[in-house]
Scaffold this motif. Structure first.
Motif, PDB file in Angstrom:
ATOM      1  N   ILE A 133     -33.313 -24.770 -21.632  1.00 14.23           N
ATOM      2  CA  ILE A 133     -32.950 -26.178 -21.845  1.00 14.23           C
ATOM      3  C   ILE A 133     -34.286 -26.803 -22.215  1.00 14.23           C
ATOM      4  N   ARG A 134     -33.812 -28.190 -22.917  1.00 14.64           N
ATOM      5  CA  ARG A 134     -35.027 -28.839 -23.697  1.00 14.64           C
ATOM      6  C   ARG A 134     -35.329 -30.082 -22.849  1.00 14.64           C
ATOM      7  N   TYR A 135     -34.227 -30.913 -22.298  1.00 14.39           N
ATOM      8  CA  TYR A 135     -34.972 -32.128 -21.705  1.00 14.39           C
ATOM      9  C   TYR A 135     -33.937 -32.144 -20.474  1.00 14.39           C
ATOM     10  N   ILE A 136     -34.453 -32.831 -19.281  1.00  9.69           N
ATOM     11  CA  ILE A 136     -33.871 -32.843 -17.957  1.00  9.69           C
ATOM     12  C   ILE A 136     -33.395 -34.450 -17.814  1.00  9.69           C
ATOM     13  N   GLY A 137     -32.278 -34.357 -17.267  1.00  9.78           N
ATOM     14  CA  GLY A 137     -31.527 -35.502 -16.857  1.00  9.78           C
ATOM     15  C   GLY A 137     -30.686 -35.535 -15.659  1.00  9.78           C
ATOM     16  N   VAL A 138     -30.280 -36.590 -15.268  1.00 11.11           N
ATOM     17  CA  VAL A 138     -29.309 -36.567 -14.001  1.00 11.11           C
ATOM     18  C   VAL A 138     -28.274 -37.562 -14.266  1.00 11.11           C
ATOM     19  N   SER A 139     -27.216 -37.648 -13.299  1.00  6.16           N
ATOM     20  CA  SER A 139     -26.094 -38.306 -13.431  1.00  6.16           C
ATOM     21  C   SER A 139     -25.641 -38.622 -11.800  1.00  6.16           C
ATOM     22  N   ASN A 140     -25.224 -39.888 -12.061  1.00  2.00           N
ATOM     23  CA  ASN A 140     -24.997 -40.714 -10.789  1.00  2.00           C
ATOM     24  C   ASN A 140     -25.888 -40.594  -9.579  1.00  2.00           C
ATOM     25  N   PHE A 141     -27.186 -40.979 -10.311  1.00  2.00           N
ATOM     26  CA  PHE A 141     -28.453 -41.043  -9.269  1.00  2.00           C
ATOM     27  C   PHE A 141     -28.862 -42.361  -9.037  1.00  2.00           C
ATOM     28  N   SER A 142     -29.224 -42.977  -7.933  1.00  2.00           N
ATOM     29  CA  SER A 142     -29.528 -44.164  -7.484  1.00  2.00           C
ATOM     30  C   SER A 142     -30.816 -44.256  -8.169  1.00  2.00           C
ATOM     31  N   VAL A 143     -31.539 -45.624  -8.011  1.00  2.00           N
ATOM     32  CA  VAL A 143     -32.916 -45.814  -8.565  1.00  2.00           C
ATOM     33  C   VAL A 143     -33.801 -44.828  -7.561  1.00  2.00           C
ATOM     34  N   VAL A 144     -33.419 -44.890  -6.180  1.00  2.00           N
ATOM     35  CA  VAL A 144     -34.352 -44.197  -5.316  1.00  2.00           C
ATOM     36  C   VAL A 144     -34.275 -42.540  -5.681  1.00  2.00           C
ATOM     37  N   GLU A 145     -32.990 -42.060  -5.887  1.00  2.00           N
ATOM     38  CA  GLU A 145     -32.834 -40.817  -6.335  1.00  2.00           C
ATOM     39  C   GLU A 145     -33.607 -40.206  -7.575  1.00  2.00           C
ATOM     40  N   MET A 146     -33.534 -41.259  -8.538  1.00  2.00           N
ATOM     41  CA  MET A 146     -34.235 -41.051  -9.642  1.00  2.00           C
ATOM     42  C   MET A 146     -35.966 -40.731  -9.249  1.00  2.00           C
ATOM     43  N   ARG A 147     -36.143 -41.830  -8.525  1.00  2.00           N
ATOM     44  CA  ARG A 147     -37.855 -42.112  -8.145  1.00  2.00           C
ATOM     45  C   ARG A 147     -38.212 -40.393  -7.562  1.00  2.00           C
ATOM     46  N   GLU A 148     -37.339 -39.953  -6.682  1.00  2.00           N
ATOM     47  CA  GLU A 148     -37.591 -38.776  -5.884  1.00  2.00           C
ATOM     48  C   GLU A 148     -37.659 -37.497  -6.957  1.00  2.00           C
ATOM     49  N   ALA A 149     -36.747 -37.671  -7.657  1.00  2.00           N
ATOM     50  CA  ALA A 149     -36.612 -36.439  -8.965  1.00  2.00           C
ATOM     51  C   ALA A 149     -37.493 -36.510  -9.854  1.00  2.00           C
ATOM     52  N   GLN A 150     -38.226 -37.691 -10.390  1.00  2.00           N
ATOM     53  CA  GLN A 150     -39.318 -37.538 -11.131  1.00  2.00           C
ATOM     54  C   GLN A 150     -40.576 -37.147 -10.271  1.00  2.00           C
ATOM     55  N   ARG A 151     -40.709 -37.696  -8.868  1.00  2.00           N
ATOM     56  CA  ARG A 151     -41.891 -37.119  -8.338  1.00  2.00           C
ATOM     57  C   ARG A 151     -41.971 -35.772  -8.030  1.00  2.00           C
ATOM     58  N   ALA A 152     -40.805 -35.064  -8.054  1.00  2.00           N
ATOM     59  CA  ALA A 152     -40.545 -33.681  -7.696  1.00  2.00           C
ATOM     60  C   ALA A 152     -40.907 -32.817  -8.950  1.00  2.00           C
ATOM     61  N   MET A 153     -41.245 -33.651 -10.193  1.00  2.00           N
ATOM     62  CA  MET A 153     -41.583 -32.878 -11.353  1.00  2.00           C
ATOM     63  C   MET A 153     -43.081 -33.021 -11.551  1.00  2.00           C
ATOM     64  N   THR A 154     -43.572 -31.768 -12.368  1.00  2.00           N
ATOM     65  CA  THR A 154     -44.993 -32.011 -12.680  1.00  2.00           C
ATOM     66  C   THR A 154     -45.244 -31.927 -14.175  1.00  2.00           C
ATOM     67  N   ASN A 155     -44.323 -31.398 -14.925  1.00  2.00           N
ATOM     68  CA  ASN A 155     -44.648 -31.192 -16.428  1.00  2.00           C
ATOM     69  C   ASN A 155     -43.683 -31.749 -17.280  1.00  2.00           C
ATOM     70  N   ASN A 156     -42.650 -32.385 -16.650  1.00  2.00           N
ATOM     71  CA  ASN A 156     -41.675 -32.988 -17.704  1.00  2.00           C
ATOM     72  C   ASN A 156     -41.155 -34.394 -17.190  1.00  2.00           C
ATOM     73  N   PRO A 157     -40.623 -35.226 -18.001  1.00  2.00           N
ATOM     74  CA  PRO A 157     -40.091 -36.531 -17.526  1.00  2.00           C
ATOM     75  C   PRO A 157     -38.476 -36.484 -17.401  1.00  2.00           C
ATOM     76  N   LEU A 158     -38.274 -37.402 -16.636  1.00  2.00           N
ATOM     77  CA  LEU A 158     -36.756 -37.558 -16.255  1.00  2.00           C
ATOM     78  C   LEU A 158     -36.123 -38.353 -17.673  1.00  2.00           C
ATOM     79  N   VAL A 159     -35.392 -37.972 -18.352  1.00  2.00           N
ATOM     80  CA  VAL A 159     -35.267 -38.755 -19.662  1.00  2.00           C
ATOM     81  C   VAL A 159     -33.453 -39.454 -19.584  1.00  2.00           C
ATOM     82  N   SER A 160     -32.871 -39.093 -18.660  1.00  2.00           N
ATOM     83  CA  SER A 160     -31.487 -39.913 -18.773  1.00  2.00           C
ATOM     84  C   SER A 160     -31.019 -39.973 -17.473  1.00  2.00           C
ATOM     85  N   ASN A 161     -30.125 -40.923 -17.305  1.00  2.00           N
ATOM     86  CA  ASN A 161     -29.118 -41.118 -15.958  1.00  2.00           C
ATOM     87  C   ASN A 161     -27.718 -41.444 -16.537  1.00  2.00           C
TER      88      ASN A 161
END
Length: 275
Positions: A133-161
């Motif tokens: 895969i090239r980029y990482i996104g999420v779907s149906n995530f709240s603001v809190v869940e987006m924050r948690e997802a981004q904090r859990a990654m070290t080398n990639n940004p969260l690019v979409s919801n």
């Protein structure tokens, strides 16, 4: 970019430098065969979104055969497949159905509190490292869940919801859109025509809202569906992925790009369809 006699505009995906059309092609409950998708690609709407849950990955794979270099391909993993090994298998399965070697945007369809977010996002980053895969996104995530997802990654940004958004469903406006703007995350609006009820062809009308939509459509010489889509695009960081099973409606949807509603028209629609 100019396609088919009109300008379909592109926006940057997150902060990636990758330009994607502000109107893409959704495939939830899609059964239109290859032609509507291929017509959309020809018009520049080359972001095609599918999902493991939709059971349309095979159809998308057929539609993009021989055109893959023109397509930005997005799919989603089920919330029940977010353990490391299950996620790896799901990605491999999606690639087989799509008959392709890489997914441009891989999205977590729904969060799953029973799985540690660190495990899930670690697996997503591993898929990037493997070149699956090239980029990482999420779907149906709240603001809190987006924050948690981004904090859990070290080398990639969260690019979409990818979230529900249309004139009738505006819950993301107070918090989610501002967070995405502040953090360079693209909002991908699904069901932007409210299951067709904003297309001007529905038997069910909400009086004030529908009449205002039709009035604005007359003012700008566009269809109600085009106005409803353009209204979504008036919001920062928002792109849309309407679904259509026909070539005619696909062309109509694509022509919602390349022009803008006036500030007064946006405000009148805001008032007619209150949150």
């Amino acid at each position: 970019m100019r396609y088919g006699g009109f300008d379909l505009e592109y926006k940057e995906l997150g902060g990636t430098g990758e330009m994607v059309p502000e109107i893409g092609l959704g495939t939830w409950k899609y059964n239109g065969g290859v032609e509507p998708l291929r017509r959309g690609i020809d018009l520049g709407a080359n972001l095609i979104d599918t999902a493991e849950m939709y059971k349309t990955e095979y159809a998308v794979g057929k539609a993009i055969k021989g055109r893959r270099d023109k397509v930005f391909l997005a799919t989603k993993v089920l919330g029940s497949n977010l353990r490391h090994d299950a996620l790896m298998r799901a990605a491999e399965s999606s690639l087989r159905f799509l008959d392709d070697g890489v997914i441009d945007l891989y999205q977590i369809h729904w969060s799953n509190r029973s799985v540690p977010i660190k495990e899930t996002m670690g697996a997503m980053e591993e898929l990037v490292e493997r070149g699956m895969i090239r980029y990482i996104g999420v779907s149906n995530f709240s603001v809190v869940e987006m924050r948690e997802a981004q904090r859990a990654m070290t080398n990639n940004p969260l690019v979409s919801n990818q979230v529900l958004y249309n004139l009738k469903q505006r819950q993301i406006e107070p918090y989610l859109i501002p967070y995405c703007v502040d953090n360079n995350i693209t909002v991908i609006a699904y069901t932007p025509l409210a299951d067709g009820s904003l297309s001007g062809k529905s038997r069910f009308r909400s009086d004030r809202g529908e009449s205002t939509l039709e009035q604005v459509a007359k003012e700008v010489d566009k269809t109600p569906a085009q106005v409803a889509l353009n209204w979504c695009l008036s919001r920062p960081n928002v792109i849309v992925i309407p679904k259509s099973n026909s070539v005619e409606r696909t062309v109509e949807n694509c022509r919602a790009s390349g022009w803008s509603l006036s500030t007064n028209q946006v405000q009148s629609l805001d008032a007619a369809f209150p949150q």
